[in-house]
Design a protein around this motif. Sequence first.
Motif, mmCIF file in Angstrom:
data_model
loop_
_atom_site.group_PDB
_atom_site.id
_atom_site.type_symbol
_atom_site.label_atom_id
_atom_site.label_comp_id
_atom_site.label_asym_id
_atom_site.label_seq_id
_atom_site.Cartn_x
_atom_site.Cartn_y
_atom_site.Cartn_z
ATOM 1 N N PRO A 92 0.759 -1.253 0.000
ATOM 2 C CA PRO A 92 0.000 0.000 0.000
ATOM 3 C C PRO A 92 0.789 1.302 0.000
ATOM 4 O O PRO A 92 0.209 2.354 -0.264
ATOM 5 N N VAL A 93 2.089 1.293 0.318
ATOM 6 C CA VAL A 93 2.802 2.561 0.477
ATOM 7 C C VAL A 93 4.136 2.546 -0.267
ATOM 8 O O VAL A 93 4.639 1.500 -0.665
ATOM 9 N N LYS A 94 4.705 3.737 -0.395
ATOM 10 C CA LYS A 94 5.998 3.922 -1.045
ATOM 11 C C LYS A 94 7.101 3.419 -0.120
ATOM 12 O O LYS A 94 7.202 3.852 1.030
ATOM 13 N N VAL A 95 7.975 2.564 -0.614
ATOM 14 C CA VAL A 95 8.972 1.940 0.247
ATOM 15 C C VAL A 95 10.041 2.935 0.699
ATOM 16 O O VAL A 95 10.573 2.834 1.812
ATOM 17 N N LEU A 96 10.389 3.942 -0.116
ATOM 18 C CA LEU A 96 11.454 4.863 0.263
ATOM 19 C C LEU A 96 11.093 5.721 1.463
ATOM 20 O O LEU A 96 11.954 6.331 2.075
ATOM 21 N N GLY A 97 9.824 5.775 1.835
ATOM 22 C CA GLY A 97 9.439 6.505 3.033
ATOM 23 C C GLY A 97 9.379 5.648 4.281
ATOM 24 O O GLY A 97 9.124 6.160 5.374
ATOM 25 N N LEU A 98 9.628 4.347 4.146
ATOM 26 C CA LEU A 98 9.501 3.436 5.278
ATOM 27 C C LEU A 98 10.765 3.414 6.140
ATOM 28 O O LEU A 98 11.882 3.545 5.633
ATOM 29 N N ARG A 102 11.646 -2.661 13.670
ATOM 30 C CA ARG A 102 11.973 -3.836 14.483
ATOM 31 C C ARG A 102 12.222 -5.028 13.574
ATOM 32 O O ARG A 102 11.784 -5.053 12.415
ATOM 33 N N ASN A 103 12.895 -6.026 14.119
ATOM 34 C CA ASN A 103 13.203 -7.221 13.354
ATOM 35 C C ASN A 103 13.317 -8.403 14.303
ATOM 36 O O ASN A 103 13.923 -8.291 15.378
ATOM 37 N N GLY A 132 1.821 6.729 13.200
ATOM 38 C CA GLY A 132 1.773 6.308 11.808
ATOM 39 C C GLY A 132 1.292 4.874 11.662
ATOM 40 O O GLY A 132 0.479 4.401 12.462
ATOM 41 N N GLN A 133 1.809 4.194 10.652
ATOM 42 C CA GLN A 133 1.383 2.829 10.337
ATOM 43 C C GLN A 133 2.574 1.877 10.394
ATOM 44 O O GLN A 133 3.677 2.222 9.978
ATOM 45 N N GLU A 134 2.333 0.679 10.904
ATOM 46 C CA GLU A 134 3.343 -0.363 10.942
ATOM 47 C C GLU A 134 2.951 -1.486 9.992
ATOM 48 O O GLU A 134 1.778 -1.892 9.942
ATOM 49 N N TYR A 135 3.942 -1.982 9.255
ATOM 50 C CA TYR A 135 3.736 -3.070 8.300
ATOM 51 C C TYR A 135 4.680 -4.218 8.636
ATOM 52 O O TYR A 135 5.886 -4.021 8.766
ATOM 53 N N ASP A 136 4.144 -5.422 8.786
ATOM 54 C CA ASP A 136 4.947 -6.622 9.009
ATOM 55 C C ASP A 136 5.000 -7.444 7.730
ATOM 56 O O ASP A 136 3.983 -7.593 7.035
ATOM 57 N N THR A 154 9.399 -5.398 10.703
ATOM 58 C CA THR A 154 8.365 -4.394 10.919
ATOM 59 C C THR A 154 8.851 -3.061 10.377
ATOM 60 O O THR A 154 9.877 -2.542 10.825
ATOM 61 N N MET A 155 8.120 -2.529 9.399
ATOM 62 C CA MET A 155 8.437 -1.252 8.789
ATOM 63 C C MET A 155 7.424 -0.210 9.263
ATOM 64 O O MET A 155 6.264 -0.538 9.542
ATOM 65 N N PHE A 156 7.861 1.040 9.298
ATOM 66 C CA PHE A 156 7.030 2.110 9.842
ATOM 67 C C PHE A 156 6.870 3.228 8.816
ATOM 68 O O PHE A 156 7.854 3.703 8.245
#
Length: 298
Positions: A92-98, A102-103, A132-136, A154-156
């Motif tokens: 759903p989102v642009k990766v360069l802004g993530l 966490r890992n 914001g939003q977190e993506y796993d 986990t990306m933010f």
Amino acid sequence: MSATEKISFATQPSIVPAFVRVLLSKKPFVAPAGTVVTPIELETRRVELSASHLQRYRDVCDVPAAPHLPPAYLHAVAMPMHMQLFIARDFPVKVLGLIHLRNTIRVFKAIDTSAPLRLSVHFDTQRLTDAGQEYDFTTRYERDGEIVWEEVSTMFARGTVPTKVEGGGGKRPSIERSGHPKEGTQTQTLEIAENTGWRYARVSGDFNPIHLTARTAAMYGFKQAVAHGMWSLGRCLGAAAAELPADGIQIDTQFKLPVYLPSQALARFWAVENGIDIGMCTMRGDRLHLAMQVRKLA
């Protein structure tokens, strides 16, 4: 969406076109309210590991030679697949802004380069937070039908969404901040070269501009190039390699202060009940770059 071709790590053929698509992406930096998360599953049925590629990873992360793979190495191997995930239509989102927040890595079995692996990457999770939003997304390797290595990243995405996004749940890693160093702490000074970002990019295929040069990093608001988070993780595990079991471990990492290139940092590690705590901090020891816990799997 799936990939079944054999991956070559000599040229990383899928990476450059993927990064061109990343740079040209018109996806938002934050998913708008009402976005429905659509699961994405990617697969490579046969990944043959390369001894020369592994050696280049050991060199850049300063990991000593051993008969088994370094715990974080398979993240670098999977990076071409991660790029395909990020440019998939339903991500759903642009990766360069993530931001890599966490890992969690679980090494179930010691792995060498002798036999091929099956690689899969799965995404289905998004959480709304105050900031914001977190993506796993989950990465798994199997050998002969058995999971031998697993990672949850986990990306933010920073920003405010007025209502909760539909979908998500479940796979959030449980990560705690490492405590203050205990008696018996071992410390290494890390000399982090200016070309570290380029060297790790050539190994992993992660050519995000913020990691390459001061000039490209400045385009995204950084005063200097920033080391890859997974390089910092791998470098700290390399520093503590003599204390780490080959398998049966879980590594939880929380990324904090950026590591600028060039710079110096301290890697500190100390024994705790059922494992090791590791911290990467400034030379004064007053601010953390990352906090890590290595624990034996039950």
